[in-house]
Design an enzyme around this catalytic site. Sequence first.
Site, PDB file in Angstrom:
ATOM      1  CE1 TYR A 109      -3.581  -2.488  -0.077  1.00  0.00           C
ATOM      2  CE2 TYR A 109      -2.636  -3.634   2.290  1.00  0.00           C
ATOM      3  CZ  TYR A 109      -3.201  -3.980   1.443  1.00  0.00           C
ATOM      4  OH  TYR A 109      -4.170  -4.761   1.506  1.00  0.00           O
ATOM      5  N   PRO A 122     -10.994  -0.678  -2.993  1.00  0.00           N
ATOM      6  CG  PRO A 122     -11.108  -2.705  -2.232  1.00  0.00           C
ATOM      7  CD  PRO A 122     -10.310  -1.172  -2.327  1.00  0.00           C
ATOM      8  CG  HIS A 345      -6.778  -2.769   0.330  1.00  0.00           C
ATOM      9  ND1 HIS A 345      -7.497  -3.514   0.767  1.00  0.00           N
ATOM     10  CD2 HIS A 345      -7.537  -3.130  -0.738  1.00  0.00           C
ATOM     11  CE1 HIS A 345      -7.808  -4.541   1.007  1.00  0.00           C
ATOM     12  NE2 HIS A 345      -7.208  -4.811  -0.119  1.00  0.00           N
ATOM     13  CB  SER A 557     -11.064 -11.788  -3.402  1.00  0.00           C
ATOM     14  OG  SER A 557     -10.704 -11.410  -2.074  1.00  0.00           O
TER      15      SER A 557
END
Length: 629
Positions: A109, A122, A345, A557
């Site tokens: 990140y 997301p 995220h 996912s």
Amino acid sequence: MLAVFVRAALHPGRMKPSRLVRPVTKIPERSLVHQESLPKLPVPPLKQTCERYLAALEPIVSKEELDHTQQLVQEFLKGGVGERVQKGLERRARKTDNWLSEWWMQTAYLDCRMPVPVYTSPGVVLPRMHFQDRQGQIRFAAKLIAGVLDFKRMIDTETLPVEYLSGKPLCMDQYYQILSSCRIPGPKRDTVVNHAMGKTPPTHITVVHNFQFFVLDVYNSDGTSLTVDQIYMQLEKIWNSSLQTNKEPIGILTSQHRNTWGKAYNNLIKDKINKESVRAIQKSIFTVCLDAPIPRVSDEMYLSRGAAQILHGGGARWNSGNRWFDKTLQFIVGEDGTCGLVYEHAPAEGPPIVFLIDYVVKYMQKQTEIVRSPMVPLSMPQKLRFNITPDIKRDIEKAKQNMNIMVHDLDVKVLMFFHFGKNVPKQHKLSPDAFVQMALQLAYFRMYDTCCSTYESASLRMFKYGRTDAIRSTTVDSLRFAQAMQDPAKQGSERLALLQKAVQKHKENTYDAIHGQAIDRHLLGLKRQSIEDLTSMPEIFMDTSYAVAHHYCLSTSQVGSKTDCVMCFGPMVPDGYGVCYNPMDEHINIAITAFNSCEETNAAKFAQAVEEALLDMRALLDDTATVKQ
Ligand code: COA
């Protein structure tokens, strides 16, 4: 959402020895009883990882590449380098709560320089809401805010129920990271600040409408939270005082490439008023974006367009400036009923976010219609002011252009697969998750006549401060199954046996991953340890196979929820797909993304291939079951 990891893997030279990341808030003392009982993330045995790595390469690299890598792995194991680095990693594991967490936070990140929207953040698309006007929008937003505050009460009082996976209690730390936190751009590396445990925890949220930000205090002086009615009134005031649509979309700056935003940020906060406004957003508990309506589309397109809207806001002309993308949680409530959230995220994975959504949706369902009771008038929410200098104006214009490019590049298709859900694989004694993964493998194989490196997120929350590892869904068994499905000479019974074997293999890999025995994070650890040791980079990390293994054309996912929603995220590589699915009992929601700039990928075509694969696999189960009777 894991783009950084890939990039770092491909450019080992770019990795620098770790510096301290600003520490994220740790959960309160009383919860430590549960936290302290959690095991530490293990360092898997070196030989095991090496063997599993070679097995993972088998279906995705050529025979020559595999032979070469086998040699490198042998040298790594036997030449002493591997053992030395492994020992270093084990030492690190003894000295820290979690040997991986800081490295992962940086690699995945904070070091990632790509824009956060589309590339890492997301989104969650909620079911279509049936309001079409301002009143409906504000009423919905008021209930939602009250619901999130009710959830926050559980965090503040530490009464959040501990979650379990496969019967084991999970680390709850992520819940303490998602409220009152924000990412801050840096010239080379970002940071995340969390104000929840500071001396003066925030009592306000930020609301943005027509690109104008407001501070909305959501607590009374006695510490009680505002009622739905009170929030409604406050939102109405905000709405009415932000009717002008010609304001500079200051928030769009946060959508930039991180280096660009880092520079623009330093320039922006030189001004005292700007600095205070930015700080108010960063410190707020969360943000609510009251979005302008967007052009109507057909019912068929509605969810796909909604997902795009949630991920990027639709472009500079629409709602992309109605965001502060660095904010961890941004709830989006569109005037036309498009609702959901986008989250930064770094502090958390999808499951805690979706748990929050489930809670809030249930809370909202319990709320009766607003009864406007007389109440003590509340003060006007404070509008945040920004002084826009010519430099800042130029940065905004650049950000608008780049955002429009990103918007045009993102290809999104939400597939609502209504033919069956988890029920069918379960009836056939197959893991639903593995079943969906095999459908993705089959769909990809049918489209490209080959398989690719595939990533599925697996939770590491059984361990203290655990985040994720990867389940590599492409295996020799998944490839054999896909090949058999395309081979007219193969009988149904043979195909079924191969499917069962592939599902079983996936299930075993899942078990290993959630128990800390997968290979990806261990390989990352070995690589980072080599950098820490200031030794030369071991050959296995400079190898073509390593790059191929980390070029995830399928980034997938499962994020399951009780609410009929779907999470979505962008692809990890320019020529790949992002696939997130929510298998419900009787249907499956699947969000697929790709980039339009890649001629080979197409989200709608892939969605169709997935639908066909799922149907063919069901037919295989049903036909073979009939034959057996
Ligand atoms: N026969 C019958 N039922 C079976 C079965 C079988 N052989 N195998 C599994 N099932 C059942 C399970 O008991 C479970 O039942 P439930 O619906 O009553 O809970 C259900 O099928 C689902 O199991 P399965 O499909 O195997 O998946 P899972 O729930 O174990 O999830 C992962 C697998 C990998 C998704 C999960 O372990 C995980 O790690 N989730 C986190 C993902 C994440 O962090 N994502 C981050 C995104 S940002």
